[in-house]
Design a protein around this motif. Structure first.
Motif, PDB file in Angstrom:
ATOM      1  N   THR A 133      53.654  53.228  41.951  1.00 26.01           N
ATOM      2  CA  THR A 133      53.689  53.312  42.803  1.00 26.01           C
ATOM      3  C   THR A 133      51.914  52.062  43.375  1.00 26.01           C
ATOM      4  OG1 THR A 133      51.603  54.469  42.429  1.00 26.01           O
ATOM      5  CG2 THR A 133      53.045  55.950  42.407  1.00 26.01           C
ATOM      6  N   THR A 134      52.626  51.101  42.660  1.00 19.25           N
ATOM      7  CA  THR A 134      52.154  50.298  42.714  1.00 19.25           C
ATOM      8  C   THR A 134      52.556  49.015  42.778  1.00 19.25           C
ATOM      9  OG1 THR A 134      49.649  51.194  41.725  1.00 19.25           O
ATOM     10  CG2 THR A 134      49.795  48.477  41.885  1.00 19.25           C
ATOM     11  N   HIS A 155      47.047  54.008  35.146  1.00 22.12           N
ATOM     12  CA  HIS A 155      47.956  54.150  36.510  1.00 22.12           C
ATOM     13  C   HIS A 155      49.305  53.802  36.361  1.00 22.12           C
ATOM     14  CE1 HIS A 155      44.484  54.428  38.651  1.00 22.12           C
ATOM     15  NE2 HIS A 155      43.877  52.892  38.200  1.00 22.12           N
ATOM     16  N   ARG A 162      41.765  55.425  49.414  1.00 18.81           N
ATOM     17  CA  ARG A 162      41.779  56.605  49.092  1.00 18.81           C
ATOM     18  C   ARG A 162      41.538  56.231  47.932  1.00 18.81           C
ATOM     19  NH1 ARG A 162      47.506  58.265  49.075  1.00 18.81           N
ATOM     20  NH2 ARG A 162      48.383  56.618  47.247  1.00 18.81           N
ATOM     21  N   THR A 163      41.321  57.291  47.476  1.00 19.27           N
ATOM     22  CA  THR A 163      40.270  57.722  46.125  1.00 19.27           C
ATOM     23  C   THR A 163      41.524  57.626  45.069  1.00 19.27           C
ATOM     24  OG1 THR A 163      40.159  59.864  45.788  1.00 19.27           O
ATOM     25  CG2 THR A 163      38.199  58.220  47.057  1.00 19.27           C
ATOM     26  N   LYS A 164      42.875  58.230  45.614  1.00 14.78           N
ATOM     27  CA  LYS A 164      43.716  57.741  44.334  1.00 14.78           C
ATOM     28  C   LYS A 164      44.735  56.870  43.648  1.00 14.78           C
ATOM     29  CE  LYS A 164      46.680  60.949  47.211  1.00 14.78           C
ATOM     30  NZ  LYS A 164      47.811  61.885  46.253  1.00 14.78           N
ATOM     31  N   CYS A 165      45.220  56.736  42.972  1.00 11.51           N
ATOM     32  CA  CYS A 165      46.311  55.253  42.525  1.00 11.51           C
ATOM     33  C   CYS A 165      47.306  55.795  43.970  1.00 11.51           C
ATOM     34  CB  CYS A 165      47.009  55.530  41.943  1.00 11.51           C
ATOM     35  SG  CYS A 165      47.798  53.856  40.949  1.00 11.51           S
ATOM     36  N   HIS A 193      43.576  52.550  32.143  1.00 13.39           N
ATOM     37  CA  HIS A 193      43.745  54.071  33.992  1.00 13.39           C
ATOM     38  C   HIS A 193      44.758  54.405  33.932  1.00 13.39           C
ATOM     39  CE1 HIS A 193      39.703  51.582  36.177  1.00 13.39           C
ATOM     40  NE2 HIS A 193      39.898  52.205  34.575  1.00 13.39           N
ATOM     41  N   ASP A 235      44.753  53.173  45.523  1.00 11.68           N
ATOM     42  CA  ASP A 235      43.611  52.917  46.777  1.00 11.68           C
ATOM     43  C   ASP A 235      43.923  52.587  47.498  1.00 11.68           C
ATOM     44  OD1 ASP A 235      42.037  53.593  44.095  1.00 11.68           O
ATOM     45  OD2 ASP A 235      42.384  51.426  43.362  1.00 11.68           O
ATOM     46  N   GLU A 295      46.166  48.258  44.391  1.00  8.74           N
ATOM     47  CA  GLU A 295      45.171  49.003  43.021  1.00  8.74           C
ATOM     48  C   GLU A 295      44.172  48.177  43.116  1.00  8.74           C
ATOM     49  OE1 GLU A 295      43.342  52.047  41.627  1.00  8.74           O
ATOM     50  OE2 GLU A 295      45.368  52.250  42.476  1.00  8.74           O
TER      51      GLU A 295
END
Length: 119
Positions: free
Chosen positions: A83-84, A79, A38-41, A77, A43, A66
């Motif tokens: 969430t990663t 982030h 996807r395009t948000k964190c 960025h 990825d 990510e």
């Protein structure tokens, strides 16, 4: 980018999109099964093979990935650290990278793949 010696990706990536594409090519070799990009964190949501046992089979763990051209871009960025789980990059240059992140440096991984002629 510089020559890689790898037929499927003959020149090194020069941006994050190249990192995403190269990870797609190498994901199986690296032990990942991509479930969602996807395009948000983050990825990418993927399964990582964490245990391969002849008696029990393989165990998979969900990881949040990510993508960055350089690992230090994760900071610039802005982030969310929560969430990663994995940073996949071309070059790992973030010397103070927290140990909570597993970093996959594709430059090193690709070098190993080319030297072993796996693909």
């Amino acid at each position: 980018g510089e020559p890689t010696g790898f037929d499927l990706f003959p020149h090194a990536p020069t941006n994050e999109r190249g990192v995403v594409f190269l990870f797609g090519i190498l994901s199986k070799t690296l032990g990942y099964v991509v479930e969602h990009v996807r395009t948000k964190c983050p990825d990418c949501i993927a399964k990582k093979i964490v245990n391969l046992n002849a008696r029990r089979g393989r165990r998979m763990e969900t990881v949040r990935i990510e993508f960055e051209f350089k690992s230090s871009n994760f900071l610039s960025h802005y982030h969310d650290f929560e969430t990663t789980d994995v940073i996949v990059c071309w070059e790992h240059d973030w010397k103070e990278c927290p140990s909570k992140f597993h970093v996959v440096e594709l430059k090193s991984e690709l070098s190993r793949v080319v030297s072993k002629n796996k693909l």
